[in-house]
Design an enzyme around this catalytic site. Structure first.
Site, PDB file in Angstrom:
ATOM      1  CB  ILE A   1      -0.930   0.026   1.246  1.00  0.00           C
ATOM      2  CG1 ILE A   1      -1.810  -1.234   1.271  1.00  0.00           C
ATOM      3  CG2 ILE A   1      -1.761   1.306   1.304  1.00  0.00           C
ATOM      4  CD1 ILE A   1      -2.685  -1.443   0.061  1.00  0.00           C
TER       5      ILE A   1
ATOM      6  CE  LYS B   1      -9.432  -2.721   4.769  1.00  0.00           C
ATOM      7  NZ  LYS B   1      -8.342  -2.516   3.908  1.00  0.00           N
TER       8      LYS B   1
ATOM      9  CB  CYS C   1      -6.899  -7.794   3.822  1.00  0.00           C
ATOM     10  SG  CYS C   1      -5.454  -7.092   3.045  1.00  0.00           S
TER      11      CYS C   1
HETATM   12  N1  SAJ Z   1     -12.052 -15.591  -2.209  1.00  0.00           N
HETATM   13  C1  SAJ Z   1     -12.891 -16.702  -2.285  1.00  0.00           C
HETATM   14  N2  SAJ Z   1     -14.096 -16.561  -2.917  1.00  0.00           N
HETATM   15  C2  SAJ Z   1     -14.482 -15.366  -3.462  1.00  0.00           C
HETATM   16  C3  SAJ Z   1     -13.639 -14.236  -3.367  1.00  0.00           C
HETATM   17  C4  SAJ Z   1     -12.419 -14.386  -2.732  1.00  0.00           C
HETATM   18  O1  SAJ Z   1     -12.566 -17.798  -1.812  1.00  0.00           O
HETATM   19  O2  SAJ Z   1     -15.599 -15.339  -4.029  1.00  0.00           O
HETATM   20  C5  SAJ Z   1     -10.756 -15.723  -1.528  1.00  0.00           C
HETATM   21  C6  SAJ Z   1      -9.556 -15.441  -2.433  1.00  0.00           C
HETATM   22  O3  SAJ Z   1      -9.219 -16.570  -3.175  1.00  0.00           O
HETATM   23  C7  SAJ Z   1      -8.502 -15.056  -1.421  1.00  0.00           C
HETATM   24  C8  SAJ Z   1      -9.313 -14.339  -0.343  1.00  0.00           C
HETATM   25  O4  SAJ Z   1     -10.655 -14.716  -0.538  1.00  0.00           O
HETATM   26  O5  SAJ Z   1      -7.901 -16.202  -0.862  1.00  0.00           O
HETATM   27  C9  SAJ Z   1      -9.174 -12.840  -0.354  1.00  0.00           C
HETATM   28  O6  SAJ Z   1      -9.195 -12.347  -1.689  1.00  0.00           O
HETATM   29  P1  SAJ Z   1     -10.043 -11.056  -2.128  1.00  0.00           P
HETATM   30  O7  SAJ Z   1      -9.861 -10.847  -3.581  1.00  0.00           O
HETATM   31  O8  SAJ Z   1     -11.440 -11.188  -1.663  1.00  0.00           O
HETATM   32  O9  SAJ Z   1      -9.440  -9.884  -1.254  1.00  0.00           O
HETATM   33  P2  SAJ Z   1      -7.951  -9.295  -0.979  1.00  0.00           P
HETATM   34  O10 SAJ Z   1      -7.487  -9.838   0.335  1.00  0.00           O
HETATM   35  O11 SAJ Z   1      -7.051  -9.419  -2.130  1.00  0.00           O
HETATM   36  O12 SAJ Z   1      -8.331  -7.730  -0.812  1.00  0.00           O
HETATM   37  C10 SAJ Z   1      -9.331  -7.339   0.145  1.00  0.00           C
HETATM   38  C11 SAJ Z   1     -10.300  -6.374  -0.540  1.00  0.00           C
HETATM   39  N3  SAJ Z   1     -11.481  -6.158   0.290  1.00  0.00           N
HETATM   40  C12 SAJ Z   1     -12.736  -6.321  -0.205  1.00  0.00           C
HETATM   41  O13 SAJ Z   1     -12.978  -6.681  -1.333  1.00  0.00           O
HETATM   42  C13 SAJ Z   1     -13.856  -6.019   0.749  1.00  0.00           C
HETATM   43  C14 SAJ Z   1      -9.608  -5.040  -0.819  1.00  0.00           C
HETATM   44  O14 SAJ Z   1     -10.525  -4.083  -1.342  1.00  0.00           O
HETATM   45  C15 SAJ Z   1      -8.976  -4.504   0.478  1.00  0.00           C
HETATM   46  O15 SAJ Z   1      -8.301  -3.266   0.263  1.00  0.00           O
HETATM   47  C16 SAJ Z   1      -7.942  -5.531   0.924  1.00  0.00           C
HETATM   48  O16 SAJ Z   1      -8.659  -6.737   1.244  1.00  0.00           O
HETATM   49  C17 SAJ Z   1      -7.232  -4.970   2.148  1.00  0.00           C
HETATM   50  O17 SAJ Z   1      -6.101  -4.473   1.986  1.00  0.00           O
HETATM   51  O18 SAJ Z   1      -7.832  -4.950   3.234  1.00  0.00           O
END
Ligand code: SAJ
Length: 434
Positions: free
Chosen positions: A14, A218, A272
């Protein structure tokens, strides 16, 4: 413009993009990090992390002398803190993980000696409710000669705010500019000055609230995603019992105008979504029941995937009585924490592969198109392999990450003896539209 120099503390996923974008708007930016390798890399105009588009922005900003990195802080008009906020490891089974704020405390110690009257300090790190006030208290303890918002309100020498980052790894550069930004000042003046700062590059809306609400907003965003994924993961385990294709089920349910279920997977990774909900649970354990349950469901999913592997292995061996467990080749497709990134931190796919590396007696092929070599934690039984080779050689394939090369692969051309498709990309749906 009242902000001419900016200092960003923490040059990770970030902090570095934020520093580089401010520098691209021709502000003098000093990035500060304890990691000398990161500092040296950035000062050469290169980056130590993988994020699309970031390398070119950093290169140009360093070339034009707008961005510099250092291990030592210098005076600036505004300080942005973007350091990690992990939780503390606990040995006690079932104990609620507690937040570890020592990086924020260190950041306070780093900037305190160079703080000057009129400075704005912004906490960007995802933080438990009350951390911004704690940061202001630490700073006050270190600089009793300056006044802070908790005592002097809008007349304080130093303004303090929480403006959480909300960008998606892999889309950071675009989302930093275009996402709306929550601005939680400790006072109205703190918020207004923060809006003035972010408006230098943010094209989304900057919405003002107080610091505690911004902290909770957040955490709520990530907890909401975690709960939704836990629902999908729970459905996947229910559907397995009932012999129903969960991906077909979810795509049908999502045709309802007010239903939007996320996708099941091998667990939730990253630093996160798998962490932040605990910040809510640790403060309000009695109230945060669904949030805690969701964490437990998502954390338990890798063990469920490993049980599926054991089932497939038993089936394979009973179907082929001449074959022994050590003759069986298993392939893990993907070890990153999500699709199309190289980030292996807190990755359920990596944990499953490492666990299998201990459990499985035969050969193990790992396909991860985004890395050059396997992490040292794997033993010699595991080799980094090409997708085509692994698909031909493996008796059991575990599809763990939906990387693009996997989704493009024509699964029909290969007869995989046993397939565990944790992402549903190769599981045929029976949905026909007329
Ligand atoms: N995942 C699933 N099923 C889904 C979506 C995601 O199993 O339908 C898994 C992914 O494979 C991964 C995990 O969830 O292992 C997290 O991935 P992600 O794409 O949902 O999120 P991050 O961790 O890359 O980013 C999140 C985001 N938050 C949200 O979408 C609410 C991002 O906007 C934040 O800025 C980030 O966390 C953060 O820095 O907090």
């Amino acid at each position: 413009m009242s902000f001419k120099t900016i200092s960003v503390i923490g040059l990770g996923y970030i902090g570095l993009p934020t520093a580089a974008i401010f520098a691209s708007r021709k502000l003098k930016v000093l990035g500060v990090d304890v990691n000398e390798h990161a500092v040296n890399t950035i000062n050469q105009g290169k980056i130590h992390i993988i994020e699309p588009e970031l390398d070119a922005i950093v290169y140009k900003a360093v070339q034009q002398d707008y961005l510099q990195a250092s291990t030592i802080a210098q005076p600036a008009d505004a300080f942005l803190i973007a350091v990690p906020t992990p939780f503390k490891a606990t040995d006690k089974a079932g104990a609620i993980p507690q937040p570890d704020l020592h990086f924020i405390e260190q950041a306070a110690q780093t900037i305190a000696p160079v703080l000057e009257k009129g400075n704005l300090v912004i906490l960007e790190s995802t933080s438990p409710v009350g951390t911004t006030e704690q940061l202001a208290a630490w700073l006050k303890g270190l600089r009793p000669d300056l006044s802070f918002p908790q005592d002097a309100g809008d007349d304080a020498d130093i303004n303090v705010a929480h403006c959480p980052e909300r960008v998606l790894p892999g889309k950071v550069v675009k989302e930093l500019v275009h996402n709306d930004r929550v601005i939680g000042g400790m006072t109205q003046r703190c918020s207004e000055r923060s809006v003035e700062l972010y408006k230098i590059f943010v094209e989304g809306e900057c919405i003002i609230t107080n610091a505690r609400t911004a902290e909770m907003a957040k955490l709520t965003e990530n907890a909401s995603r975690d709960v939704n994924i836990a629902f999908a993961n729970e459905l996947s385990m229910i559907c397995d019992e009932l012999d129903i294709n969960v991906w077909e089920l979810i795509s049908l349910a999502n045709r309802h105008p007010r239903v939007e279920i996320l996708q099941p997977g091998p667990g939730v990774g990253g630093h996160c979504i798998a962490v932040d909900p605990w910040f809510i649970v640790s403060r309000t354990p009695k109230q945060a029941k669904i949030i805690q349950q969701a964490r437990q469901i998502n954390d338990a999913k890798p063990a469920w995937v490993l049980a599926q592997y054991q089932q497939k292995l038993d089936q394979l061996l009973s179907e082929n009585p001449d074959q022994k467990a050590e003759d069986v080749t298993v392939a893990c497709l993907g070890i990153a924490f999500k699709a199309d990134i190289d980030d292996l931190r807190e990755s359920p796919a990596l944990n499953i592969a490492l666990e299998l590396n201990q459990l499985h007696q035969g050969r193990m092929l790992i396909v991860e198109p985004n890395i050059e070599q396997l992490p040292p934690a794997f033993n010699e039984q595991a080799t980094l392999s090409k997708l085509n080779d692994a698909m031909i050689e493996a008796d059991i394939v575990l599809l763990l990450v939906d990387h693009k090369p996997f989704t493009r692969f024509d699964i029909k051309k290969i007869n995989v003896p046993k397939l565990i498709d944790t992402r549903g990309i190769w599981t045929p749906h029976h949905v026909f539209t007329q």
